[in-house]
Design a protein around this motif. Sequence first.
Motif, PDB file in Angstrom:
ATOM      1  N   THR A 241     -93.237 -29.772  17.365  1.00 33.75           N
ATOM      2  CA  THR A 241     -92.550 -32.040  17.181  1.00 33.75           C
ATOM      3  C   THR A 241     -92.090 -31.861  15.618  1.00 33.75           C
ATOM      4  O   THR A 241     -90.897 -33.001  15.535  1.00 33.75           O
ATOM      5  N   SER A 242     -92.826 -32.273  14.725  1.00 37.95           N
ATOM      6  CA  SER A 242     -92.348 -32.334  13.362  1.00 37.95           C
ATOM      7  C   SER A 242     -91.104 -32.540  12.912  1.00 37.95           C
ATOM      8  O   SER A 242     -90.720 -33.134  12.089  1.00 37.95           O
ATOM      9  N   TRP A 243     -90.495 -30.791  13.754  1.00 35.70           N
ATOM     10  CA  TRP A 243     -89.272 -31.046  12.870  1.00 35.70           C
ATOM     11  C   TRP A 243     -87.918 -31.897  13.394  1.00 35.70           C
ATOM     12  O   TRP A 243     -87.110 -31.610  12.928  1.00 35.70           O
ATOM     13  N   ILE A 244     -88.295 -32.824  14.302  1.00 31.42           N
ATOM     14  CA  ILE A 244     -87.398 -33.950  14.355  1.00 31.42           C
ATOM     15  C   ILE A 244     -86.988 -34.869  13.241  1.00 31.42           C
ATOM     16  O   ILE A 244     -86.227 -35.296  12.587  1.00 31.42           O
ATOM     17  N   CYS A 245     -87.828 -34.838  11.988  1.00 31.08           N
ATOM     18  CA  CYS A 245     -87.793 -35.225  11.042  1.00 31.08           C
ATOM     19  C   CYS A 245     -87.479 -34.455   9.901  1.00 31.08           C
ATOM     20  O   CYS A 245     -88.578 -32.960   9.901  1.00 31.08           O
ATOM     21  N   GLU A 246     -86.457 -34.395   8.721  1.00 33.34           N
ATOM     22  CA  GLU A 246     -86.025 -33.294   8.784  1.00 33.34           C
ATOM     23  C   GLU A 246     -86.983 -32.918   7.283  1.00 33.34           C
ATOM     24  O   GLU A 246     -86.881 -31.794   7.021  1.00 33.34           O
ATOM     25  N   GLU A 247     -87.452 -33.672   6.490  1.00 32.17           N
ATOM     26  CA  GLU A 247     -88.424 -33.621   5.737  1.00 32.17           C
ATOM     27  C   GLU A 247     -89.861 -32.801   6.101  1.00 32.17           C
ATOM     28  O   GLU A 247     -90.227 -31.770   5.737  1.00 32.17           O
ATOM     29  N   GLU A 248     -89.487 -32.342   7.317  1.00 29.57           N
ATOM     30  CA  GLU A 248     -90.894 -31.456   7.965  1.00 29.57           C
ATOM     31  C   GLU A 248     -90.292 -29.962   7.981  1.00 29.57           C
ATOM     32  O   GLU A 248     -90.764 -29.202   8.502  1.00 29.57           O
ATOM     33  N   ARG A 249     -88.365 -29.691   8.020  1.00 31.02           N
ATOM     34  CA  ARG A 249     -88.165 -29.375   8.589  1.00 31.02           C
ATOM     35  C   ARG A 249     -88.185 -27.156   7.588  1.00 31.02           C
ATOM     36  O   ARG A 249     -88.346 -26.492   8.228  1.00 31.02           O
ATOM     37  N   TRP A 250     -89.394 -27.616   6.660  1.00 30.69           N
ATOM     38  CA  TRP A 250     -89.760 -26.494   5.820  1.00 30.69           C
ATOM     39  C   TRP A 250     -90.650 -25.463   6.330  1.00 30.69           C
ATOM     40  O   TRP A 250     -90.020 -24.455   6.211  1.00 30.69           O
ATOM     41  N   SER A 251     -91.074 -25.893   7.236  1.00 26.62           N
ATOM     42  CA  SER A 251     -92.158 -24.952   8.385  1.00 26.62           C
ATOM     43  C   SER A 251     -91.139 -24.366   9.556  1.00 26.62           C
ATOM     44  O   SER A 251     -91.889 -23.356  10.203  1.00 26.62           O
ATOM     45  N   ALA A 252     -89.850 -25.014   9.439  1.00 27.76           N
ATOM     46  CA  ALA A 252     -89.513 -23.794  10.468  1.00 27.76           C
ATOM     47  C   ALA A 252     -88.346 -22.684   9.710  1.00 27.76           C
ATOM     48  O   ALA A 252     -87.562 -22.333  10.442  1.00 27.76           O
ATOM     49  N   ASP A 253     -88.436 -22.750   8.737  1.00 37.42           N
ATOM     50  CA  ASP A 253     -87.854 -21.618   7.777  1.00 37.42           C
ATOM     51  C   ASP A 253     -88.112 -19.986   9.041  1.00 37.42           C
ATOM     52  O   ASP A 253     -89.081 -19.791   8.992  1.00 37.42           O
ATOM     53  N   GLY A 254     -87.244 -19.868   8.880  1.00 44.06           N
ATOM     54  CA  GLY A 254     -86.618 -18.110   9.547  1.00 44.06           C
ATOM     55  C   GLY A 254     -87.281 -18.713  11.253  1.00 44.06           C
ATOM     56  O   GLY A 254     -86.944 -17.115  11.721  1.00 44.06           O
ATOM     57  N   VAL A 255     -87.292 -19.799  11.537  1.00 47.46           N
ATOM     58  CA  VAL A 255     -87.132 -19.831  13.222  1.00 47.46           C
ATOM     59  C   VAL A 255     -86.616 -19.335  14.169  1.00 47.46           C
ATOM     60  O   VAL A 255     -86.351 -19.065  14.522  1.00 47.46           O
ATOM     61  N   GLU A 256     -85.213 -20.078  13.174  1.00 50.18           N
ATOM     62  CA  GLU A 256     -83.572 -19.349  13.862  1.00 50.18           C
ATOM     63  C   GLU A 256     -83.471 -17.956  14.174  1.00 50.18           C
ATOM     64  O   GLU A 256     -82.473 -17.306  15.540  1.00 50.18           O
ATOM     65  N   LEU A 257     -84.279 -17.401  13.522  1.00 50.93           N
ATOM     66  CA  LEU A 257     -84.583 -15.528  13.763  1.00 50.93           C
ATOM     67  C   LEU A 257     -85.056 -15.107  14.847  1.00 50.93           C
ATOM     68  O   LEU A 257     -85.628 -14.352  15.334  1.00 50.93           O
ATOM     69  N   ALA A 258     -85.867 -16.318  15.972  1.00 53.20           N
ATOM     70  CA  ALA A 258     -87.174 -15.260  16.248  1.00 53.20           C
ATOM     71  C   ALA A 258     -86.377 -15.399  18.109  1.00 53.20           C
ATOM     72  O   ALA A 258     -85.441 -15.450  18.570  1.00 53.20           O
ATOM     73  N   ASP A 259     -86.977 -14.763  18.913  1.00 52.63           N
ATOM     74  CA  ASP A 259     -86.426 -14.435  19.851  1.00 52.63           C
ATOM     75  C   ASP A 259     -86.882 -15.158  20.940  1.00 52.63           C
ATOM     76  O   ASP A 259     -86.550 -15.412  22.652  1.00 52.63           O
ATOM     77  N   SER A 260     -88.200 -15.912  21.097  1.00 48.89           N
ATOM     78  CA  SER A 260     -88.301 -16.947  21.421  1.00 48.89           C
ATOM     79  C   SER A 260     -89.127 -17.728  20.754  1.00 48.89           C
ATOM     80  O   SER A 260     -90.296 -17.405  19.696  1.00 48.89           O
ATOM     81  N   LEU A 261     -89.387 -18.873  21.768  1.00 48.86           N
ATOM     82  CA  LEU A 261     -89.976 -20.498  20.597  1.00 48.86           C
ATOM     83  C   LEU A 261     -91.188 -21.046  21.261  1.00 48.86           C
ATOM     84  O   LEU A 261     -89.894 -21.124  22.814  1.00 48.86           O
ATOM     85  N   VAL A 262     -92.166 -21.623  21.485  1.00 48.48           N
ATOM     86  CA  VAL A 262     -93.031 -22.531  21.993  1.00 48.48           C
ATOM     87  C   VAL A 262     -93.392 -24.332  21.533  1.00 48.48           C
ATOM     88  O   VAL A 262     -93.553 -23.794  20.275  1.00 48.48           O
ATOM     89  N   VAL A 263     -92.374 -24.711  22.601  1.00 46.10           N
ATOM     90  CA  VAL A 263     -93.428 -26.496  21.197  1.00 46.10           C
ATOM     91  C   VAL A 263     -94.022 -26.959  22.558  1.00 46.10           C
ATOM     92  O   VAL A 263     -92.901 -27.056  23.872  1.00 46.10           O
ATOM     93  N   ASN A 264     -94.815 -27.563  22.329  1.00 47.48           N
ATOM     94  CA  ASN A 264     -95.059 -28.307  23.747  1.00 47.48           C
ATOM     95  C   ASN A 264     -95.095 -30.029  23.546  1.00 47.48           C
ATOM     96  O   ASN A 264     -96.106 -30.434  22.665  1.00 47.48           O
ATOM     97  N   PRO A 265     -94.346 -30.455  23.903  1.00 51.44           N
ATOM     98  CA  PRO A 265     -94.136 -31.767  23.842  1.00 51.44           C
ATOM     99  C   PRO A 265     -95.221 -32.538  24.198  1.00 51.44           C
ATOM    100  O   PRO A 265     -95.519 -33.688  24.165  1.00 51.44           O
ATOM    101  N   HIS A 266     -96.272 -32.112  25.240  1.00 50.82           N
ATOM    102  CA  HIS A 266     -97.301 -32.792  25.460  1.00 50.82           C
ATOM    103  C   HIS A 266     -98.185 -32.737  24.334  1.00 50.82           C
ATOM    104  O   HIS A 266     -99.360 -33.174  25.120  1.00 50.82           O
ATOM    105  N   LYS A 267     -98.178 -32.576  23.312  1.00 57.04           N
ATOM    106  CA  LYS A 267     -98.365 -32.452  22.512  1.00 57.04           C
ATOM    107  C   LYS A 267     -98.424 -33.779  21.188  1.00 57.04           C
ATOM    108  O   LYS A 267     -99.537 -34.557  21.011  1.00 57.04           O
ATOM    109  N   TRP A 268     -97.507 -33.220  20.877  1.00 56.80           N
ATOM    110  CA  TRP A 268     -96.877 -34.655  20.155  1.00 56.80           C
ATOM    111  C   TRP A 268     -95.772 -35.434  20.289  1.00 56.80           C
ATOM    112  O   TRP A 268     -95.681 -36.393  19.294  1.00 56.80           O
ATOM    113  N   LEU A 269     -95.139 -35.292  21.453  1.00 55.29           N
ATOM    114  CA  LEU A 269     -93.820 -35.856  21.757  1.00 55.29           C
ATOM    115  C   LEU A 269     -94.261 -37.148  22.938  1.00 55.29           C
ATOM    116  O   LEU A 269     -92.988 -37.190  23.717  1.00 55.29           O
TER     117      LEU A 269
END
Length: 433
Positions: A241-269
């Motif tokens: 969820t933090s990736w909605i903020c540009e400054e937190e996208r450092w932690s998304a580095d490489g995620v574009e290479l994933a075959d699958s990804l899970v994010v829970n809006p019931h946690k932080w959205l």
Amino acid sequence: MTDFRDDGAAALDWAARYLERVPELPVLAQVRPGELSARLPAAPPEQGEPFAAVLRDLDEVLLPALTNWQHPRFFAYFAVTASTPGILGELLAATLNQVAILWRASPASTELELRVVDWVRQLLGLPDGWHGHIEDTASTSTLAALVAARYATGRNVVVCSEHAHSSVAKGARMLGMELRTVPADAELRMRTDGYDLDDAACVVATVGTTSFASVDPVRALAERAHAAGAWLHVDAAYAGTSWICEEERWSADGVELADSLVVNPHKWLLVPMDCSLVWTARPEEWREAFTLTPEYLRTADDAYSLADYGPALGRRFRSLKLWAVLRCYGAEGLRAIVREHVRLAELFAGWVAQSEDWELVAPQRFSLVVFRRRGTDEENERLLERVNATGEIFLSHTRLGGRYALRLAIGNERTTEDDVRRAWELLEQEARR
Ligand SMILES: Cc1ncc(COP(=O)(O)O)c(C=O)c1O
């Protein structure tokens, strides 16, 4: 029976009053195991009762046995928020009771789900063209990813960090897959060398581990996984969820290479339980792993069914609450909340770091602080019990290398700087006793 308008108004009033008074309630339920069971009738009622009796017992019988996740000083596990648009979305979803087993069973649920999951994809800066849908929890999303990975690779081994969430091990166990855990480095990130991936079906990388919010090196893991013919699944259930903020996208580095990804809006959205988003870059294989249409569901117009992408056939109208949250807050509103939570966590981490009596156990990431009082494990354990027993705050714990550590997680929309300050005061006060 109920009078829907009158009882509905009373229930909504109950809900509104609950949200107003929740800061005054104890955060952690102040009951002993079995205490509630002793107050509940052992047998169901023979005659129907008025709905008012249910509301009365909610107050008198159930309320003391609630741990109040909506409390602004709930800092345990990963703190969450059921926002008011999300709550109303749930009410409407229950009212409509869509059972989206296939497209014609609910065109609205199917098509809204695809659209809002794609909205979140855009908000998080994820690649175009990924297929996303909603599952109940990250445990199910990851289970589904393991199913897809096994199908796509024809292999049976799951590789993840020692700090990966237990849902990975549980998924592997349910599927009869072999689990291999890999040690982490000093910053609690999954190592990328010293092990073989030749027979791996799936490598699971975590962005925001449950205990420490540490971030695995997704890019390096994806490259290694793909070179070995394995699937790369990313568990960003909390931190994504933090990736909605540009400054937190450092932690998304490489995620574009994933075959699958899970994010829970019931946690932080701000979406009420349950709502877990899972995307795949390989929708064809994912679908093939799940699709199975019995005769009674075959129709001419049903080219498309989201039940073809996961374990469940009947699917709730979960997108409605997510839609309501995205529309009522807007990306700006959501970003402001995430930023404030990160700021509050940084503030708290600063107090810990500046004090001689306390220490940070892990680098502070996102909205989580992992720390301990300098002293023994037993002292920290007793301290946690004492502060939680006050009912004023609720924190949880973990261990690193066998050492006991406290976790303060910020995720409630109503949490203010005063709440975080009060947590620090209470910890200091109880520790000095
Ligand atoms: C990183 C991570 N993955 C998965 C899960 C499991 O989430 P769920 O309760 O949605 O199954 C959690 C729960 O906290 C988590 O922290």
